[in-house]
Write an enzyme that holds these catalytic residues in place. Structure first.
Site, PDB file in Angstrom:
ATOM      1  CE1 TYR A  57      -3.046  -3.033   0.424  1.00  0.00           C
ATOM      2  CE2 TYR A  57      -3.155  -2.634   2.776  1.00  0.00           C
ATOM      3  CZ  TYR A  57      -3.503  -3.381   1.672  1.00  0.00           C
ATOM      4  OH  TYR A  57      -4.335  -4.458   1.826  1.00  0.00           O
ATOM      5  CG  HIS A 124      -1.104  -8.687  -0.013  1.00  0.00           C
ATOM      6  ND1 HIS A 124      -0.717  -7.371   0.024  1.00  0.00           N
ATOM      7  CD2 HIS A 124      -2.446  -8.645  -0.161  1.00  0.00           C
ATOM      8  CE1 HIS A 124      -1.759  -6.582  -0.095  1.00  0.00           C
ATOM      9  NE2 HIS A 124      -2.834  -7.327  -0.216  1.00  0.00           N
ATOM     10  CB  SER A 203     -13.809  -4.803   0.525  1.00  0.00           C
ATOM     11  OG  SER A 203     -12.663  -4.124   0.074  1.00  0.00           O
ATOM     12  N   PRO A 204     -15.694  -5.125   3.755  1.00  0.00           N
ATOM     13  CG  PRO A 204     -15.853  -4.642   6.039  1.00  0.00           C
ATOM     14  CD  PRO A 204     -14.878  -4.667   4.903  1.00  0.00           C
ATOM     15  CG  LEU A 205     -18.931  -1.199   4.985  1.00  0.00           C
ATOM     16  CD1 LEU A 205     -18.505   0.144   5.569  1.00  0.00           C
ATOM     17  CD2 LEU A 205     -20.402  -1.463   5.291  1.00  0.00           C
ATOM     18  NE  ARG A 207     -13.131  -4.020  -4.154  1.00  0.00           N
ATOM     19  CZ  ARG A 207     -11.959  -4.397  -3.659  1.00  0.00           C
ATOM     20  NH1 ARG A 207     -11.183  -3.492  -3.095  1.00  0.00           N
ATOM     21  NH2 ARG A 207     -11.562  -5.652  -3.729  1.00  0.00           N
ATOM     22  N   GLY A 208     -17.226   0.471  -0.126  1.00  0.00           N
ATOM     23  CA  GLY A 208     -18.036   1.655   0.149  1.00  0.00           C
ATOM     24  C   GLY A 208     -19.375   1.661  -0.551  1.00  0.00           C
ATOM     25  CG  PHE A 209     -21.879  -0.274  -4.346  1.00  0.00           C
ATOM     26  CD1 PHE A 209     -22.000   0.679  -5.345  1.00  0.00           C
ATOM     27  CD2 PHE A 209     -22.877  -1.222  -4.213  1.00  0.00           C
ATOM     28  CE1 PHE A 209     -23.098   0.689  -6.191  1.00  0.00           C
ATOM     29  CE2 PHE A 209     -23.978  -1.227  -5.055  1.00  0.00           C
ATOM     30  CZ  PHE A 209     -24.087  -0.266  -6.046  1.00  0.00           C
TER      31      PHE A 209
END
Length: 328
Positions: A57, A124, A203-205, A207-209
């Site tokens: 990152y 990773h 990304s439990p959301l 990726r914000g979507f």
């Protein structure tokens, strides 16, 4: 400090929700280091212990950032970082899992983080050209040397997980898991549970979507990775917005946000599940932590599953190249 419950990843005790730090350096456009450090500090103040990063990152920037953020507070944090992407930004992708690289990558991460040990060290992505036994064997040597406390894998396949765990106990598997990414439910999660390996959904959301904040990619920075992801592409995006509309309706009935409902669903997958929603802002950090207080009944869970049925999301979660790196 807020009384956040704890969960176990193998034998490692962590807060029931962690903080994904990738977006503070990578993937979602420009960020502000001072804002990010303040968010990490706020997370620690609130009782979040698990901080997740990777040497990939920001080409090491994210680890350096976290190192600065936890200076003087090392004992409050459970540091998780990852290795495996041997390239730097802009270079061809190369995955390495050979023993020499494992040792090299760990020493570099320790320097950037400014610490003498890593609490949870993940591969990773699995290197298809190196037996997992060699990679995990080298990681186990890091444990013996005191440089690493616990081992993890990310986006690995079920057979690889079994082989890795036979070499040295694996504490956690980090993979994408949310209402719109449920690939690991049929085979991988059961194997992890059989072996006592914790699950760390990134990304439990979505990726914000799934928060409902994104209805197009037009407002996203040109460098935002979501612009290249199939689920955000024209046609797919519109179909997927129907899921968010239903989540918004259910969330309103519960008096919570759509994001909190989606995150609570992940947290209800089991006591061995520790999601790491990412954010750069204290406002969203606190909103995400609010999901810990959302109690979902069996009827609620059934309604959420009906609103976002497995397999109904339009588009793959990665492009063709990145899909080849998962499930190995």
């Amino acid at each position: 400090m807020t009384n956040i419950p704890t969960r176990h990843l193998g034998e490692l005790s962590v807060s029931a929700q962690g903080l994904g730090c990738m977006g503070m350096s990578h993937g979602y456009g420009e960020s502000d280091d001072a804002q990010s450090i303040a968010t990490i500090s706020r997370a620690l103040d609130l009782g979040v212990t698990l901080l997740d990063t990777s040497d990939f990152y920001g080409a090491g920037h994210n680890e350096e950032l976290i190192g600065r953020a936890i200076a003087g507070r090392r004992d409050e944090a459970v540091l998780a970082t990852k290795f495996g992407f041997a390239n730097r930004l802009g270079e061809p992708t190369a995955i390495r899992g050979d023993a020499a690289y494992v040792r090299e990558a760990c020493d570099a991460s320790l320097r950037r983080l400014g610490v003498d040990h890593i609490d949870l060290y993940y591969q990773h992505r699995v290197d298809p050209d190196v037996p997992i036994e060699e990679t995990v064997g080298a990681m186990a040597e890091l444990v013996a040397a005191g440089k690493v406390r616990h081992l993890g894998l990310s986006e690995a396949g079920a057979e690889t997980i079994r082989r890795a765990h036979a070499v040295h106990p694996i504490a956690a598997l980090q993979s994408e898991w949310s209402l719109w990414t449920r690939d690991l439910e049929q085979e991988i999660a059961p194997v992890c549970r059989e072996l006592g390996i914790g699950l760390v959904p990134f990304s439990p959301l979505g990726r914000g979507f799934l928060t409902g904040r994104y209805t197009s990619v037009e407002g996203l920075p040109e460098s935002d990775v979501r612009r290249t992801q199939p689920r955000f592409a024209d046609g797919n995006l519109e179909q997927n917005l129907a899921i968010v509309d239903k989540l918004n309706e259910l969330a309103a009935e519960k008096g919570v946000s759509a994001g909190q409902l989606a995150l609570a669903w992940v947290q209800h997958r089991g006591d061995d599940v520790v999601p790491i929603p990412g954010t750069r802002r204290q406002k969203y950090l606190e909103e995400n932590l609010g999901a810990l207080a959302v109690d979902l009944t069996s009827e609620d869970l059934a309604a959420i599953d009906a609103a976002a049925p497995a397999g109904q999301v339009a588009g793959t979660r990665y492009d063709e190249v990145n899909l080849t790196f998962v499930g190995r």
